[in-house]
Write a protein that holds these residues in place. Structure first.
Motif, PDB file in Angstrom:
ATOM      1  N   PRO A 254     -82.253  61.071 -47.288  1.00 22.18           N
ATOM      2  CA  PRO A 254     -80.826  60.761 -47.166  1.00 22.18           C
ATOM      3  C   PRO A 254     -80.207  60.409 -48.517  1.00 22.18           C
ATOM      4  O   PRO A 254     -80.774  59.645 -49.300  1.00 22.18           O
ATOM      5  N   THR A 273     -78.719  68.436 -41.886  1.00 15.04           N
ATOM      6  CA  THR A 273     -78.085  67.657 -42.930  1.00 15.04           C
ATOM      7  C   THR A 273     -76.703  68.222 -43.190  1.00 15.04           C
ATOM      8  O   THR A 273     -76.354  69.307 -42.707  1.00 15.04           O
ATOM      9  N   GLN A 299     -78.764  63.724 -45.052  1.00 17.14           N
ATOM     10  CA  GLN A 299     -79.948  63.433 -44.230  1.00 17.14           C
ATOM     11  C   GLN A 299     -81.172  64.154 -44.794  1.00 17.14           C
ATOM     12  O   GLN A 299     -81.058  65.016 -45.670  1.00 17.14           O
TER      13      GLN A 299
END
Length: 310
Positions: A254, A273, A299
């Motif tokens: 992340p 993501t 992410q």
């Protein structure tokens, strides 16, 4: 804000195709199998991805937006494919661009790839051959001495294999593993041996093989790639050579960051993501123009990057 573009994949079934790509990426198709998913390819009149939002094929997009790629190639120079084999592929090679264009109106390809697996098991790769002369090669082919002709080498399941033009190679699988292949943007294959399947849709081209094969060809080996950390990314630099292709893999955490000056095609393998706010999930591909600002991944994800150097 930089603009990114989604690239629609193209699916093809084969006699040796498996189901793993369909299952992993949740692709919807009526094909019996997805042997290969073309995530980046731009060959007009043959295989040519659609650029979403622009509603034009990738080959045309490249010509109309050369500034977004900022490279000297007269056509998009690279391609990216995933494949899943549930059976044996033919023993084959890819010709030089000049030969492919002269005989089949299409370029050959230089390629390389890796298996999408966490296994560190020892596996066998079929790459190259044992013949030391054209006479020896022809004799083994005529007599069907495939076991002694085809070169088999050991390596780890996660090793990367680079396959130059004219290199005899083959793969096989049980349908459980997806292969990721980076290459130059061609699609000519000459088959030397197809395990006596005699499929009219899969003709042999022994002369094409003989005209392009490397002799000797007994040195290529799969090799491991050690990743390194940078700005929250675990980066695998698989291969990079000007005028050929650049193949990378990046595992993000992340808020990880990554930047390069060259254009990129990013294929998501695992995880979901957002890249600078644009979401991507497994099986999807984004085109990131050259000279884009730093990429921020919100992410964790496992991503392939395809690029090119002049």
């Amino acid at each position: 804000m930089d603009k990114f573009y989604r690239i629609q994949p193209i699916y093809e079934e084969r006699i040796w195709g498996g189901q793993k790509i369909r299952e992993k990426f949740h692709y919807q198709t009526d094909l019996q199998n997805i042997a290969e998913a073309y995530h980046v390819i731009a060959i007009p009149g043959h295989l040519d991805n659609l650029v979403e939002g622009e509603n034009i094929p990738l080959s045309q997009f490249y010509q109309q937006h050369r500034d977004l790629f900022d490279c000297d190639a007269d056509a998009l120079p690279v391609r990216l494919v995933t494949a899943c084999a549930d059976g044996k592929l033919s023993v084959h090679l890819h010709p030089t661009d000049a030969y492919g264009l002269a005989h089949d109106q299409m370029r050959g390809k230089i390629e390389g790839g890796f298996a999408l697996t966490d296994s560190d098991a020892e596996v066998e790769f079929m790459i190259g051959h044992t013949a030391q002369s054209m006479e020896e090669l022809k004799s083994k082919v005529e007599n069907g001495e495939w076991d002694t002709l085809l070169r088999k080498v050991k390596g780890k399941a996660t090793d990367f294999t680079h396959t130059p033009i004219g290199t005899l190679h083959a793969e096989s699988g049980d349908g459980s593993v997806i292969m990721v292949a980076y290459s130059t943007n061609g699609d000519v294959t000459y088959r030397l041996y197809d395990y006596d399947r005699n499929d009219p849709k899969r003709p042999l081209n022994i002369q094409g093989v003989l005209d392009n094969i490397r002799i000797p060809d007994d040195e290529i080996r799969p090799y491991p790639v050690t990743p390194y950390q940078s700005k929250g990314c675990l980066i695998y630099d698989y291969y990079s050579k000007p005028k050929e292709y650049v193949g990378k893999r990046i595992k993000t955490t992340p808020n990880a960051r990554y930047q390069q000056e060259e254009f990129m095609f990013i294929l998501c393998l695992e995880g979901e993501t957002a890249i600078n706010g644009m979401k991507i999930k497994p099986g999807e591909t984004l085109f990131v123009p050259a000279h884009s600002s730093e990429l921020i991944f919100d992410q964790a994800a496992d991503l392939c990057i395809l690029s090119y150097l002049d």
